[in-house]
Write a protein that holds these residues in place. Structure first.
Motif, PDB file in Angstrom:
ATOM      1  N   ARG A   1     -39.103  58.640   0.880  1.00 33.63           N
ATOM      2  CA  ARG A   1     -39.974  59.357  -0.058  1.00 33.63           C
ATOM      3  C   ARG A   1     -39.343  60.688  -0.437  1.00 33.63           C
ATOM      4  O   ARG A   1     -38.642  61.316   0.361  1.00 33.63           O
ATOM      5  CB  ARG A   1     -41.343  59.633   0.574  1.00 33.63           C
ATOM      6  CG  ARG A   1     -42.207  58.417   0.780  1.00 33.63           C
ATOM      7  CD  ARG A   1     -43.681  58.807   0.863  1.00 33.63           C
ATOM      8  NE  ARG A   1     -43.961  59.712   1.973  1.00 33.63           N
ATOM      9  CZ  ARG A   1     -45.128  60.354   2.126  1.00 33.63           C
ATOM     10  NH1 ARG A   1     -46.079  60.218   1.229  1.00 33.63           N
ATOM     11  NH2 ARG A   1     -45.325  61.136   3.176  1.00 33.63           N
ATOM     12  N   PHE A   2     -39.617  61.128  -1.635  1.00 32.49           N
ATOM     13  CA  PHE A   2     -39.238  62.474  -2.035  1.00 32.49           C
ATOM     14  C   PHE A   2     -40.388  63.103  -2.809  1.00 32.49           C
ATOM     15  O   PHE A   2     -41.258  62.411  -3.338  1.00 32.49           O
ATOM     16  CB  PHE A   2     -37.947  62.472  -2.884  1.00 32.49           C
ATOM     17  CG  PHE A   2     -38.108  61.864  -4.250  1.00 32.49           C
ATOM     18  CD1 PHE A   2     -38.323  62.668  -5.369  1.00 32.49           C
ATOM     19  CD2 PHE A   2     -38.033  60.496  -4.437  1.00 32.49           C
ATOM     20  CE1 PHE A   2     -38.458  62.122  -6.642  1.00 32.49           C
ATOM     21  CE2 PHE A   2     -38.166  59.936  -5.701  1.00 32.49           C
ATOM     22  CZ  PHE A   2     -38.371  60.741  -6.807  1.00 32.49           C
ATOM     23  N   PHE A   3     -40.396  64.439  -2.844  1.00 30.96           N
ATOM     24  CA  PHE A   3     -41.465  65.189  -3.502  1.00 30.96           C
ATOM     25  C   PHE A   3     -40.864  66.140  -4.527  1.00 30.96           C
ATOM     26  O   PHE A   3     -39.776  66.686  -4.326  1.00 30.96           O
ATOM     27  CB  PHE A   3     -42.281  65.990  -2.471  1.00 30.96           C
ATOM     28  CG  PHE A   3     -42.997  65.136  -1.482  1.00 30.96           C
ATOM     29  CD1 PHE A   3     -44.301  64.711  -1.722  1.00 30.96           C
ATOM     30  CD2 PHE A   3     -42.379  64.729  -0.305  1.00 30.96           C
ATOM     31  CE1 PHE A   3     -44.974  63.915  -0.813  1.00 30.96           C
ATOM     32  CE2 PHE A   3     -43.040  63.927   0.607  1.00 30.96           C
ATOM     33  CZ  PHE A   3     -44.341  63.514   0.352  1.00 30.96           C
ATOM     34  N   VAL A   4     -41.603  66.330  -5.621  1.00 30.66           N
ATOM     35  CA  VAL A   4     -41.209  67.279  -6.665  1.00 30.66           C
ATOM     36  C   VAL A   4     -42.173  68.460  -6.616  1.00 30.66           C
ATOM     37  O   VAL A   4     -43.398  68.281  -6.690  1.00 30.66           O
ATOM     38  CB  VAL A   4     -41.260  66.630  -8.063  1.00 30.66           C
ATOM     39  CG1 VAL A   4     -40.822  67.636  -9.129  1.00 30.66           C
ATOM     40  CG2 VAL A   4     -40.391  65.381  -8.113  1.00 30.66           C
ATOM     41  N   VAL A   5     -41.641  69.661  -6.477  1.00 35.66           N
ATOM     42  CA  VAL A   5     -42.442  70.886  -6.441  1.00 35.66           C
ATOM     43  C   VAL A   5     -42.103  71.727  -7.666  1.00 35.66           C
ATOM     44  O   VAL A   5     -40.929  72.054  -7.889  1.00 35.66           O
ATOM     45  CB  VAL A   5     -42.170  71.693  -5.160  1.00 35.66           C
ATOM     46  CG1 VAL A   5     -42.888  73.040  -5.201  1.00 35.66           C
ATOM     47  CG2 VAL A   5     -42.610  70.899  -3.936  1.00 35.66           C
ATOM     48  N   PRO A   6     -43.101  72.077  -8.493  1.00 36.57           N
ATOM     49  CA  PRO A   6     -42.822  72.865  -9.706  1.00 36.57           C
ATOM     50  C   PRO A   6     -42.216  74.225  -9.378  1.00 36.57           C
ATOM     51  O   PRO A   6     -42.755  74.959  -8.532  1.00 36.57           O
ATOM     52  CB  PRO A   6     -44.201  73.027 -10.361  1.00 36.57           C
ATOM     53  CG  PRO A   6     -45.069  71.997  -9.723  1.00 36.57           C
ATOM     54  CD  PRO A   6     -44.535  71.771  -8.347  1.00 36.57           C
ATOM     55  N   ASN A   7     -41.125  74.553 -10.041  1.00 31.30           N
ATOM     56  CA  ASN A   7     -40.497  75.854  -9.803  1.00 31.30           C
ATOM     57  C   ASN A   7     -41.405  77.000 -10.239  1.00 31.30           C
ATOM     58  O   ASN A   7     -41.365  78.087  -9.658  1.00 31.30           O
ATOM     59  CB  ASN A   7     -39.170  75.933 -10.559  1.00 31.30           C
ATOM     60  CG  ASN A   7     -38.422  77.205 -10.265  1.00 31.30           C
ATOM     61  OD1 ASN A   7     -38.142  77.521  -9.115  1.00 31.30           O
ATOM     62  ND2 ASN A   7     -38.088  77.959 -11.309  1.00 31.30           N
ATOM     63  N   ALA A   8     -42.251  76.773 -11.248  1.00 33.32           N
ATOM     64  CA  ALA A   8     -43.128  77.834 -11.744  1.00 33.32           C
ATOM     65  C   ALA A   8     -44.253  78.157 -10.769  1.00 33.32           C
ATOM     66  O   ALA A   8     -44.860  79.223 -10.860  1.00 33.32           O
ATOM     67  CB  ALA A   8     -43.719  77.424 -13.094  1.00 33.32           C
ATOM     68  N   GLN A   9     -44.546  77.258  -9.850  1.00 32.56           N
ATOM     69  CA  GLN A   9     -45.671  77.493  -8.938  1.00 32.56           C
ATOM     70  C   GLN A   9     -45.200  77.772  -7.514  1.00 32.56           C
ATOM     71  O   GLN A   9     -45.573  78.766  -6.912  1.00 32.56           O
ATOM     72  CB  GLN A   9     -46.596  76.277  -8.929  1.00 32.56           C
ATOM     73  CG  GLN A   9     -47.756  76.396  -7.946  1.00 32.56           C
ATOM     74  CD  GLN A   9     -48.753  75.282  -8.135  1.00 32.56           C
ATOM     75  OE1 GLN A   9     -49.671  75.418  -8.922  1.00 32.56           O
ATOM     76  NE2 GLN A   9     -48.560  74.192  -7.428  1.00 32.56           N
TER      77      GLN A   9
END
Length: 294
Positions: free
Chosen positions: A189-197
């Motif tokens: 699994r991988f996760f995407v975290v918004p750079n703006a938040q």
């Protein structure tokens, strides 16, 4: 002959005043409690709506957060809990497509798997996922310190797009630099975290009651605290433009148990919040299970 103009006598005026007073007393006696009850009910309804909004907003952020990222933060103006909400995520290819690769000599056309224990700069997502340039990619973090260490993560070099061929996967993930994948991790699994938040924290500040029986506290949602900030264990301070989740808070308690009972792959966040306006109280107590399996 002139008409005689006649006004009210003193006795008549007194009688009118007495009757009016009696009627006013009756109205106050019978209608004021109903009016007070109506306004009290209206205040309770508004407080209940506000409390429900708190529960829904916090629950959503907690449930989409990266495993092992939720934790109580220190040095805040009041109770504070931080987390790293993801905007997307999915599964990645764990092995090469031997049959496909044997018929496609170009490196760009071949399948791109992830191998635990090695670094990766490009891989194929086998599930639908979205992400923007500079967003963060996280894989297999086993602890809070792993999550908040920048060297463990990758950054997208461009918005996620389809791979060269549809049978390679849904998206091809290309990173700005190679990122390490923990040895032995088999979750794929991988996760995407918004750079703006990046990091989000919920902060209770200034709780108590004023002379009119109104809660003085505010619950803030602070975002933008950097993943790799040296003081990531501290609570980020709310600023002038920080979004407000709820006001009129008279009491606030936030607890987090990383491993309740015998379960080692889940945590429990407990929130106890009291909202007060004109001495009308609404207490909200709820818990959210945290998925700590990477």
């Amino acid at each position: 002959m002139k008409a005689i103009q006649r006004g009210f006598t003193l006795v008549e005026l007194i009688i009118v005043m007495v009757v009016t007073g009696i009627l006013a007393g009756i109205l106050v006696t019978f209608f004021m409690p109903a009016m007070d009850s109506y306004f009290a009910g209206s205040r309770r309804a508004m407080l209940t709506d506000a409390a429900d909004g708190v529960m829904r907003r916090m629950t959503r952020d907690i449930r989409v957060s990266v495993p092992n990222s939720v934790a109580i933060r220190a040095n805040g103006p009041g109770p504070c809990i931080g987390m790293l909400p993801s905007s997307s995520g999915g599964r990645y290819r764990t092995g090469t497509d031997v049959a496909w690769d044997s018929t496609h000599a170009s490196v760009a056309d071949q399948s791109k798997p992830v191998t635990p224990g090695f670094s990766v700069d490009t891989f194929d997502a086998t599930t639908s996922v979205s992400g923007k340039q500079n967003d963060w990619i996280l894989i297999g973090n086993q602890s809070e310190s792993d999550v908040y260490t920048v060297a463990n993560h990758g950054r997208l070099s461009a918005d996620l797009a389809a791979p060269p061929h549809a049978n390679l996967g849904h998206k091809r993930v290309t990173l700005q630099a190679p990122m390490p994948v923990p040895a032995g991790y088999d979750g794929a699994r991988f996760f995407v975290v918004p750079n703006a938040q990046q990091v989000v924290a919920y902060v209770c500040s200034g709780t108590g009651l004023d002379a009119k029986g109104n809660g003085t506290g505010v619950l803030y949602r602070v975002r933008g605290h950097a993943i790799g900030a040296p003081n990531y264990r501290n609570c980020p301070a709310p600023g002038a433009g920080t979004p407000v989740v709820a006001t009129h808070i008279s009491a606030c308690t936030i607890n987090f148990t990383p491993n309740p009972g015998a379960t080692q792959l889940s945590g429990l966040v407990e929130m106890d919040l009291t909202l007060t306006e004109a001495n009308e109280n609404v207490r909200l107590k709820f818990g959210v299970i945290v998925d700590n399996a990477p």
